[in-house]
Design a protein around this motif. Structure first.
Motif, short mmCIF file in Angstrom:
data_model
loop_
_atom_site.label_atom_id
_atom_site.label_comp_id
_atom_site.label_asym_id
_atom_site.label_seq_id
_atom_site.Cartn_x
_atom_site.Cartn_y
_atom_site.Cartn_z
N MET A 1 0.82 -1.19 0.10
CA MET A 1 -0.15 -0.09 -0.16
C MET A 1 0.87 1.17 -0.01
N VAL A 2 2.21 1.31 0.76
CA VAL A 2 2.78 2.41 0.85
C VAL A 2 3.44 2.65 -0.65
N ALA A 3 3.96 1.63 -1.26
CA ALA A 3 4.69 1.72 -2.59
C ALA A 3 3.74 2.16 -3.33
N ILE A 4 2.35 1.75 -3.29
CA ILE A 4 1.36 2.33 -4.48
C ILE A 4 1.12 3.62 -4.18
N ILE A 5 0.95 3.93 -2.92
CA ILE A 5 0.66 5.44 -2.73
C ILE A 5 1.90 6.57 -3.13
N TRP A 6 3.04 5.90 -2.81
CA TRP A 6 4.12 6.67 -3.41
C TRP A 6 4.18 6.86 -4.82
N ALA A 7 4.05 5.64 -5.48
CA ALA A 7 4.07 5.53 -7.06
C ALA A 7 3.13 6.36 -7.76
N LEU A 8 1.71 6.52 -7.06
CA LEU A 8 0.43 7.40 -7.60
C LEU A 8 1.14 8.89 -7.48
N LEU A 9 1.58 9.14 -6.07
CA LEU A 9 2.05 10.41 -6.01
C LEU A 9 3.02 10.89 -6.90
N VAL A 10 4.09 10.17 -7.04
CA VAL A 10 5.07 10.72 -7.85
C VAL A 10 4.68 10.79 -9.28
N VAL A 11 4.00 9.57 -9.80
CA VAL A 11 3.69 9.60 -11.18
C VAL A 11 2.49 10.86 -11.35
N GLY A 12 1.49 10.91 -10.30
CA GLY A 12 0.65 11.87 -10.75
C GLY A 12 1.22 13.37 -10.54
N ASP B 1 17.00 -8.43 13.83
CA ASP B 1 16.01 -8.82 12.83
C ASP B 1 15.63 -7.70 12.09
N ARG B 2 15.15 -7.95 10.90
CA ARG B 2 14.72 -6.72 10.10
C ARG B 2 13.58 -5.75 10.86
N ALA B 3 12.77 -6.25 11.42
CA ALA B 3 11.82 -5.42 11.82
C ALA B 3 12.25 -4.63 13.17
N HIS B 4 13.17 -5.35 13.99
CA HIS B 4 13.65 -4.73 15.07
C HIS B 4 14.70 -3.44 14.71
N ALA B 5 15.41 -3.95 13.60
CA ALA B 5 16.33 -2.94 12.92
C ALA B 5 15.84 -1.65 12.52
N VAL B 6 14.35 -1.91 11.76
CA VAL B 6 13.69 -0.66 11.32
C VAL B 6 13.00 0.04 12.40
N ALA C 1 8.81 13.08 4.13
CA ALA C 1 7.96 12.15 4.04
C ALA C 1 8.39 10.69 3.52
N ALA C 2 9.41 11.16 2.33
CA ALA C 2 9.73 9.91 1.63
C ALA C 2 10.91 9.23 2.78
N THR C 3 11.66 9.94 3.31
CA THR C 3 12.64 9.52 4.34
C THR C 3 11.90 8.59 5.48
N LEU C 4 10.85 9.03 5.97
CA LEU C 4 10.19 8.45 7.13
C LEU C 4 9.06 7.26 6.56
N THR C 5 8.73 7.36 5.36
CA THR C 5 7.94 6.17 5.05
C THR C 5 8.40 5.22 4.07
N LEU C 6 8.86 5.80 3.03
CA LEU C 6 9.41 5.21 1.63
C LEU C 6 10.88 4.35 2.10
N LEU C 7 11.55 5.22 2.80
CA LEU C 7 13.00 4.70 2.94
C LEU C 7 12.87 3.21 3.83
N PRO C 8 12.44 3.33 4.86
CA PRO C 8 12.18 2.16 5.77
C PRO C 8 11.75 0.71 5.13
N LEU C 9 10.61 1.19 4.41
CA LEU C 9 10.18 -0.01 3.28
C LEU C 9 11.34 -0.50 2.59
N VAL C 10 12.03 0.34 1.95
CA VAL C 10 13.24 -0.03 0.83
C VAL C 10 14.15 -0.74 1.64
N LEU C 11 14.68 -0.14 2.69
CA LEU C 11 15.57 -1.00 3.63
C LEU C 11 15.22 -2.21 3.92
N HIS C 12 13.94 -2.41 4.38
CA HIS C 12 13.51 -3.63 5.03
C HIS C 12 13.15 -4.75 3.85
#
Length: 724
Positions: free
Chosen positions: A40-51, A289-294, A343-354
């Motif tokens: 869902m986060v990836a879709i929101i950012w994709a729509l935001l950037v493309v839109g 683990d990934r969850a605790h690291a994030v 916003a990208a740093t605090l939402t998209l970057l954790p997802l990419v790192l994970h």
């Protein structure tokens, strides 16, 4: 030897000494949430950037260079009256300069060219009244130069676009010995935008690869180095598209995008650096683990990034106190870019790192230790500062004070025609008008007065020693009962003597007379900037201190952190005086200095420099507070902060310096001022203030740095940077 831990190096589950995920703070839980709802986060950012990205390519064409005015000033009032009652023959009118080097411009080819230029202007709905060349007024004494005045039939922003659309067709009328060069305020901004765009594109072509190279060295892996650039690009695309949409409602200056581009690139890399380094330490160094690291990354580095972003936003919001559309839209543009990057740093970057996890270390350099968060080299530097605080602190202070000393003689003025390349149409036309009609002709004053005061106004103008000539009063075409009188000063529009002339006229002319014109609009804006600067500086300092106080819960170090930011700022302006006022190094850097710093620089650059300085302050002191909360030891707080954040500050500072100095390669003078002043400020702030002076202050103040009165502790919200 590269140290990269694969999943087999860790236990399948979370280590038993880690806290439950529910015990992390708000940002930690946000980090966990975005990883659990990654699609869902990836879709929101994709729509935001493309839109929004659909609109981004239009940013240079849609935004304008106008808006440099002091709202509510007398000169802006004169321009508005000129639009209402005199066909727009005010400060934003376009002047078409026709010159025949072989003889009389009003005959033969010259006459034909004047007629064709008039026809071209007449076909554009944005042009108001067209005033043909008139002997004694807009035809030179030798007959070789004539000026067609095209009044403004639209607002200042639209007139800049009109100038852009018309100048090519008008210049193409040049034939034989006859040349056509449109000029005037609107054409100046059109030419500047064109030169600025070209220069900015050249700077970007240099800054992106240089930035990537520094990031590869900082991260030690190509994939990890690319993450900040991708995040920054997403933030830039979204902010550019947003500015185009906002411009449909409220005019936005093109400078908003220029500054936003620089800030988004620099801050986006800073923020990503801080989070990626912390994640790698938690995942590859501490074997979480990934969850605790994030979660840990977000609750520590993420918290510092959020506070840093808020500090930047607060600092820039103070520029909104300047009642000028250009300043407000520039500040808003940067703030919008910072919001997207944050916003990208605090939402998209954790997802990419994970999702990437170990793959962020792909294509690593052979000497890199990816799990190394506490740098041995910077730890040794912190230990050295702890042992010799006075020596290093005094050395840093001497350098900063020496560089800041020249600021006492700093002069400011509004930009002159020298901000344009020598071959720009507006500058060529300016020079032709000056040669044909006198030094003050490009800055002709426009005085609007009641018809009953016309004679008295004309007499007062003619009697003033700062006026070279006065044109006959032109009555309004409507029944407003107003007249327009144009007066040519004796000095160039950028000469300080013009300000004295305008002040004298405003005191001596009849009470109903108002003085305006493009040059006077600049003077009124400078007056407004001079008045606003102390207020903006005071608000920035107060709000910066308040945010640090809330974040650190320690009044002494919050105050010291705020005050030392002034040192790098003063030193940057001291260097600016030497370069742009005195001309040091201008031959080497390939530009012509004006003999002053542009008047908009102190108020705007102060907010920008302070925002960047507080960015590094938050990174360092947040790390120090985390160590102090864990140990209660002021030495561990200082040395640990330098060891853990020093490498990030060093790398981020290097990136910022590279970004800003590459922008100083831009053709027009204002981007050079931006690049050199901001680059110098970051260079001094990151390497002398944050990595020397501020740690020394932590050493000298000891436990007092972190002391907080009981009554203040009860008032402040509870904020922690440590776990467990």
């Amino acid at each position: 030897m590269t140290t990269i831990h694969s999943p087999s190096d860790r236990s399948a589950g979370a280590p038993s000494d880690l806290p439950p995920l529910t015990e992390y703070g708000l940002l930690g839980r946000i980090g966990i949430g975005v990883t659990r709802h990654g699609r869902m986060v990836a879709i929101i950012w994709a729509l935001l950037v493309v839109g929004l990205g659909v609109f981004a390519p239009r940013v240079e064409a849609e935004l304008s260079g106008a808006g440099w005015q002091a709202n509510g000033s007398e000169s802006v009032g004169v321009r508005e009256l000129a639009v209402q009652h005199f066909g727009g023959t005010g400060g934003s009118a376009i002047q078409v300069v026709v010159h025949d080097s072989a003889g009389d411009v009003t005959t033969g080819t010259g006459a034909r060219v004047i007629a064709e230029a008039t026809a071209i202007l007449g076909r554009d709905d944005r042009i108001g009244e067209i005033v043909a060349p008139q002997p004694g007024m807009s035809i030179s004494a030798d007959g070789s130069t004539a000026v067609i005045l095209a009044g403004a039939g639209a607002d200042t922003n639209e007139m800049v676009r009109a100038a852009t659309d018309l100048k090519g067709e008008l210049e193409d009328l040049s034939a034989g010995s006859v040349t056509v060069n449109p000029t005037g305020s609107s054409m100046l901004w059109s030419d500047f935008n064109e030169a600025n765009l070209s220069a900015m594109l050249r700077s970007e072509m240099i800054s992106w690869p240089v930035t990537l190279a520094i990031l590869v060295l900082a991260f030690g892996a190509l994939v990890a180095a690319g993450l900040p650039l991708l995040l920054t690009l997403a933030g830039l695309v979204a902010s550019a598209g947003s500015l185009v949409l906002i411009n449909q409602v409220v005019p936005v200056s093109i400078w908003a995008m220029n500054f936003a581009m620089m800030f988004a690139l620099a801050l986006g890399i800073d923020y990503a650096l801080f989070l990626v380094v912390r994640y790698r330490a938690a995942r590859m160094g501490a074997h979480e683990d990934r969850a605790h690291a994030v979660a840990e990354t977000m609750d520590t580095a993420g918290k510092a990034v959020l506070l840093s972003g808020l500090t930047v936003l607060v600092s820039l919001s103070a520029v909104m106190l300047v009642p000028s559309p250009a300043f407000r839209s520039m500040a808003a543009g940067i703030m919008l870019a910072v919001v997207f990057v944050l916003a990208a740093t605090l939402t998209l970057l954790p997802l990419v790192l994970h999702r990437l996890d170990d793959r962020i270390n792909k294509l690593a350099l052979p000497w890199v230790h990816t799990g190394e968060h506490r740098s041995p080299r910077f730890e040794a530097w912190g230990e050295l500062l702890w042992r010799r605080p006075v020596l290093f602190g005094a050395a840093a202070l001497v350098v900063l004070v020496a560089l800041a000393a020249p600021v006492l003689g700093l002069r400011t003025a509004m930009p002159s025609i020298k901000v344009l390349p020598e071959d720009a149409s507006a500058r060529v036309g300016y020079d032709v008008v000056q040669a044909a009609f006198g030094d003050g002709a490009p800055g002709t004053l426009q005085v609007i007065a009641p018809a009953a005061e016309a004679d008295a106004t004309a007499s007062a103008l003619a009697a003033d020693p700062g006026i070279a000539g006065v044109m006959p009063a032109m009555p309004a075409a409507d029944d407003s009962g107003l007249v327009l009188i144009q007066a040519v000063p004796t000095v160039d529009p950028s000469d300080p003597g013009l300000a004295a002339t305008v002040d004298r006229l405003r005191a001596d002319l009849p009470s109903g007379a108002q003085v305006g014109g493009a040059a006077v609009e600049n003077l009124d804006l400078k007056t407004q900037l001079d008045a606003s600067t102390p207020l903006v500086i005071g608000v920035v300092l107060a709000l910066g201190f308040l945010l640090l106080l809330i974040a650190l819960q320690a009044p002494l170090i919050a105050l010291l952190g705020t005050l030392v930011s002034l040192l790098s700022t003063a030193a940057a302006f001291g260097v600016a005086r030497l370069v742009f006022q005195e001309g040091w190094g201008t031959g080497l850097m390939g530009f012509e200095h004006q003999g002053f710093l542009d008047a908009w620089a102190p108020v705007f650059f102060f907010a920008m420099i302070f925002a960047i300085a507080m960015d590094y302050t938050v990174f360092l002191l947040a790390s120090a507070k985390e160590h102090y909360e864990r140990s209660g030891d002021p030495k561990e707080a200082m040395v640990g902060a330098v060891a853990h954040s020093g490498r990030v500050i060093f790398a981020a500072g290097a990136v910022m310096v590279a970004v800003f100095f590459t922008f100083s390669l831009a053709g027009p003078l204002p981007p050079k001022e931006m690049g050199i002043v901001l680059g110098t400020a970051v260079l001094l702030d990151a390497f002398l203030v944050r990595l020397v002076l501020l740690p020394v202050l932590l050493r000298l103040t000891g436990t007092a740095a972190w002391a907080v009165p009981g009554w203040l502790r009860r008032v402040l919200p509870e904020i922690h940077f440590s776990h467990g």
